[in-house]
Motif scaffolding. Structure first.
Motif, PDB file in Angstrom:
ATOM      1  N   GLY A   8      15.855 -60.012-122.878  1.00  0.00           N
ATOM      2  CA  GLY A   8      15.528 -58.534-122.982  1.00  0.00           C
ATOM      3  C   GLY A   8      14.434 -57.869-122.008  1.00  0.00           C
ATOM      4  O   GLY A   8      13.439 -58.574-121.632  1.00  0.00           O
ATOM      5  N   HIS A   9      14.466 -56.690-121.739  1.00  0.00           N
ATOM      6  CA  HIS A   9      13.706 -55.787-120.985  1.00  0.00           C
ATOM      7  C   HIS A   9      13.229 -56.432-119.624  1.00  0.00           C
ATOM      8  O   HIS A   9      13.804 -57.389-119.285  1.00  0.00           O
ATOM      9  CB  HIS A   9      12.372 -55.662-121.826  1.00  0.00           C
ATOM     10  CG  HIS A   9      12.708 -55.177-123.264  1.00  0.00           C
ATOM     11  ND1 HIS A   9      13.285 -54.130-123.612  1.00  0.00           N
ATOM     12  CD2 HIS A   9      12.887 -56.133-124.453  1.00  0.00           C
ATOM     13  CE1 HIS A   9      13.730 -54.204-124.979  1.00  0.00           C
ATOM     14  NE2 HIS A   9      13.473 -55.251-125.423  1.00  0.00           N
ATOM     15  N   GLY A  10      12.273 -55.782-118.995  1.00  0.00           N
ATOM     16  CA  GLY A  10      11.856 -56.137-117.631  1.00  0.00           C
ATOM     17  C   GLY A  10      10.307 -55.817-117.473  1.00  0.00           C
ATOM     18  O   GLY A  10       9.697 -55.226-118.215  1.00  0.00           O
ATOM     19  N   GLY A  15       5.372 -50.589-123.150  1.00  0.00           N
ATOM     20  CA  GLY A  15       5.151 -51.026-124.315  1.00  0.00           C
ATOM     21  C   GLY A  15       5.754 -52.474-124.439  1.00  0.00           C
ATOM     22  O   GLY A  15       5.674 -53.090-123.466  1.00  0.00           O
ATOM     23  N   LYS A  16       6.359 -52.954-125.439  1.00  0.00           N
ATOM     24  CA  LYS A  16       7.235 -54.094-125.518  1.00  0.00           C
ATOM     25  C   LYS A  16       6.232 -55.353-125.369  1.00  0.00           C
ATOM     26  O   LYS A  16       6.321 -56.126-124.512  1.00  0.00           O
ATOM     27  CB  LYS A  16       8.346 -54.226-124.571  1.00  0.00           C
ATOM     28  CG  LYS A  16       9.277 -53.023-124.895  1.00  0.00           C
ATOM     29  CD  LYS A  16      10.482 -53.168-126.139  1.00  0.00           C
ATOM     30  CE  LYS A  16      11.035 -52.130-126.163  1.00  0.00           C
ATOM     31  NZ  LYS A  16      11.914 -52.203-127.411  1.00  0.00           N
ATOM     32  N   ARG A  17       4.965 -55.207-126.072  1.00  0.00           N
ATOM     33  CA  ARG A  17       4.097 -56.344-126.051  1.00  0.00           C
ATOM     34  C   ARG A  17       3.274 -56.270-127.227  1.00  0.00           C
ATOM     35  O   ARG A  17       3.153 -55.555-128.091  1.00  0.00           O
ATOM     36  CB  ARG A  17       3.028 -55.747-124.796  1.00  0.00           C
ATOM     37  CG  ARG A  17       2.414 -54.652-125.093  1.00  0.00           C
ATOM     38  CD  ARG A  17       1.371 -54.390-123.618  1.00  0.00           C
ATOM     39  NE  ARG A  17       2.372 -54.187-122.647  1.00  0.00           N
ATOM     40  CZ  ARG A  17       1.870 -54.484-121.487  1.00  0.00           C
ATOM     41  NH1 ARG A  17       0.516 -54.839-121.161  1.00  0.00           N
ATOM     42  NH2 ARG A  17       2.733 -54.193-120.493  1.00  0.00           N
ATOM     43  N   LEU A  24       3.835 -60.511-123.813  1.00  0.00           N
ATOM     44  CA  LEU A  24       4.655 -59.486-123.081  1.00  0.00           C
ATOM     45  C   LEU A  24       6.136 -59.784-123.324  1.00  0.00           C
ATOM     46  O   LEU A  24       6.475 -61.004-122.962  1.00  0.00           O
ATOM     47  CB  LEU A  24       4.355 -59.548-121.575  1.00  0.00           C
ATOM     48  CG  LEU A  24       2.926 -59.406-121.062  1.00  0.00           C
ATOM     49  CD1 LEU A  24       2.981 -59.412-119.546  1.00  0.00           C
ATOM     50  CD2 LEU A  24       2.314 -58.092-121.858  1.00  0.00           C
ATOM     51  N   GLU A  25       6.904 -59.086-124.074  1.00  0.00           N
ATOM     52  CA  GLU A  25       8.294 -59.474-124.490  1.00  0.00           C
ATOM     53  C   GLU A  25       9.159 -59.864-123.195  1.00  0.00           C
ATOM     54  O   GLU A  25       9.635 -60.903-123.383  1.00  0.00           O
ATOM     55  CB  GLU A  25       8.785 -58.293-125.267  1.00  0.00           C
ATOM     56  CG  GLU A  25      10.217 -58.649-125.870  1.00  0.00           C
ATOM     57  CD  GLU A  25      10.978 -57.419-126.650  1.00  0.00           C
ATOM     58  OE1 GLU A  25      10.426 -56.816-126.751  1.00  0.00           O
ATOM     59  OE2 GLU A  25      12.034 -57.851-126.916  1.00  0.00           O
ATOM     60  N   TYR A  26       9.009 -58.941-122.250  1.00  0.00           N
ATOM     61  CA  TYR A  26       9.987 -59.416-121.014  1.00  0.00           C
ATOM     62  C   TYR A  26       9.906 -61.006-120.543  1.00  0.00           C
ATOM     63  O   TYR A  26      10.724 -61.725-120.211  1.00  0.00           O
ATOM     64  CB  TYR A  26       9.909 -58.491-119.997  1.00  0.00           C
ATOM     65  CG  TYR A  26       8.983 -58.776-118.951  1.00  0.00           C
ATOM     66  CD1 TYR A  26       7.703 -58.452-118.953  1.00  0.00           C
ATOM     67  CD2 TYR A  26       9.189 -59.572-117.719  1.00  0.00           C
ATOM     68  CE1 TYR A  26       6.820 -58.767-118.122  1.00  0.00           C
ATOM     69  CE2 TYR A  26       8.268 -59.985-116.787  1.00  0.00           C
ATOM     70  CZ  TYR A  26       7.019 -59.749-116.936  1.00  0.00           C
ATOM     71  OH  TYR A  26       6.079 -60.093-116.044  1.00  0.00           O
ATOM     72  N   ILE A  83      17.947 -62.529-126.098  1.00  0.00           N
ATOM     73  CA  ILE A  83      16.555 -62.936-126.717  1.00  0.00           C
ATOM     74  C   ILE A  83      15.432 -61.724-126.633  1.00  0.00           C
ATOM     75  O   ILE A  83      15.421 -61.249-125.657  1.00  0.00           O
ATOM     76  CB  ILE A  83      16.071 -64.242-126.014  1.00  0.00           C
ATOM     77  CG1 ILE A  83      17.008 -65.102-125.697  1.00  0.00           C
ATOM     78  CG2 ILE A  83      14.750 -64.574-126.528  1.00  0.00           C
ATOM     79  CD1 ILE A  83      17.328 -66.088-126.954  1.00  0.00           C
ATOM     80  N   HIS A  84      15.210 -61.460-127.767  1.00  0.00           N
ATOM     81  CA  HIS A  84      13.997 -60.327-127.940  1.00  0.00           C
ATOM     82  C   HIS A  84      13.080 -60.817-129.040  1.00  0.00           C
ATOM     83  O   HIS A  84      13.175 -61.892-129.657  1.00  0.00           O
ATOM     84  CB  HIS A  84      14.490 -59.174-128.448  1.00  0.00           C
ATOM     85  CG  HIS A  84      15.514 -58.155-127.412  1.00  0.00           C
ATOM     86  ND1 HIS A  84      15.135 -57.188-127.023  1.00  0.00           N
ATOM     87  CD2 HIS A  84      16.876 -58.842-127.117  1.00  0.00           C
ATOM     88  CE1 HIS A  84      16.096 -57.143-126.081  1.00  0.00           C
ATOM     89  NE2 HIS A  84      17.177 -57.781-126.257  1.00  0.00           N
ATOM     90  N   CYS A  85      11.749 -60.081-128.824  1.00  0.00           N
ATOM     91  CA  CYS A  85      10.890 -60.147-129.934  1.00  0.00           C
ATOM     92  C   CYS A  85      10.725 -58.875-130.729  1.00  0.00           C
ATOM     93  O   CYS A  85      10.905 -57.634-130.013  1.00  0.00           O
ATOM     94  CB  CYS A  85       9.419 -60.372-129.490  1.00  0.00           C
ATOM     95  SG  CYS A  85       9.322 -62.040-128.673  1.00  0.00           S
ATOM     96  N   ASN A  86      10.596 -58.905-131.847  1.00  0.00           N
ATOM     97  CA  ASN A  86      10.775 -57.746-132.654  1.00  0.00           C
ATOM     98  C   ASN A  86       9.385 -56.921-133.038  1.00  0.00           C
ATOM     99  O   ASN A  86       8.452 -57.421-132.417  1.00  0.00           O
ATOM    100  CB  ASN A  86      10.824 -58.156-134.301  1.00  0.00           C
ATOM    101  CG  ASN A  86      11.854 -57.043-134.927  1.00  0.00           C
ATOM    102  OD1 ASN A  86      12.153 -56.027-134.812  1.00  0.00           O
ATOM    103  ND2 ASN A  86      12.426 -57.779-135.896  1.00  0.00           N
TER     104      ASN A  86
END
Ligand SMILES: [Zn+2]
Length: 201
Positions: A8-10, A15-17, A24-26, A83-86
């Protein structure tokens, strides 16, 4: 069976961290996806990541890449795990929600069978203090939503939320060698179970 991993993401996704920036989620999703691909490949499976770039590839393009593989191999011979983190909040502060969960598109599809295999593996692999989160209201454990990566792809598809990046205990676990290895192993086991039940290696 062609096994596809989406991360997921880039690098440019806002955000997404974790609130402290350690996770860092990406980046974490790419580490996990690459390790799953490496483990499956070493065991003779045909696995690859659909987003090798660090950039945030648009969801429509991700789906196009998956469907191009479906065109080549036949959709029933392809599977996708994203694959992601919530996160429970905006990422600014630590929150309380913890645990692992998986999502499929709405209604009963082959993706629900894939999710079943991943839930079995998650329940087996994760330590007992980390909850496996379910929605039993429709008779299965996975949660359902019309995410583009699930609805626009023609193969069996499932999105995993690998613990909460805004829960301190979850982040500590994810960043530990044991936690990382367990997240990878639960996917490898779940995918192998799915291939054993529904496909050819
Ligand atoms: Zn995500």
């Amino acid at each position: 069976m062609k096994i596809l991993l989406d991360n997921g993401h880039g690098i440019t996704t806002k955000g997404k961290r974790s609130p402290d920036g350690r996770l860092l989620e990406y980046q974490y999703a790419r580490r996990v996806a690459n390790a799953i691909v490496a483990a499956l490949t070493a065991q003779g499976y045909d696995a690859c990541a659909i987003v090798p770039e660090n950039a945030d590839i648009a969801l429509g393009e991700r789906a196009n890449r998956v469907n191009a593989v479906c065109d080549t191999y036949g959709a029933s011979n392809v599977m996708l795990v994203s694959i992601h983190c919530n996160a429970a909040g905006s990422g600014a502060t630590w929150m309380n929600a913890r645990g692992w969960e998986a999502w499929t598109s709405k209604g009963q599809t082959q993706g629900d069978r894939l999710a079943d295999c991943l839930y079995d593996a998650a329940s087996k692999c994760l330590p007992k203090d980390i909850p496996v989160r379910t929605d039993l209201s429709d008779g299965d454990r996975d949660k359902e939503e019309s995410f583009t990566i699930l609805t626009r792809t023609r193969c069996a598809a499932c999105l995993t939320e690998n613990l909460f990046q805004d829960n301190r205990a979850d982040v500590d676990y994810l960043l530990s060698p044991e936690g990382f290895e367990t997240i990878v192993r639960l996917h490898v086991e779940g995918i192998k179970n799915y291939v054993a039940k529904y496909g050819k290696k």
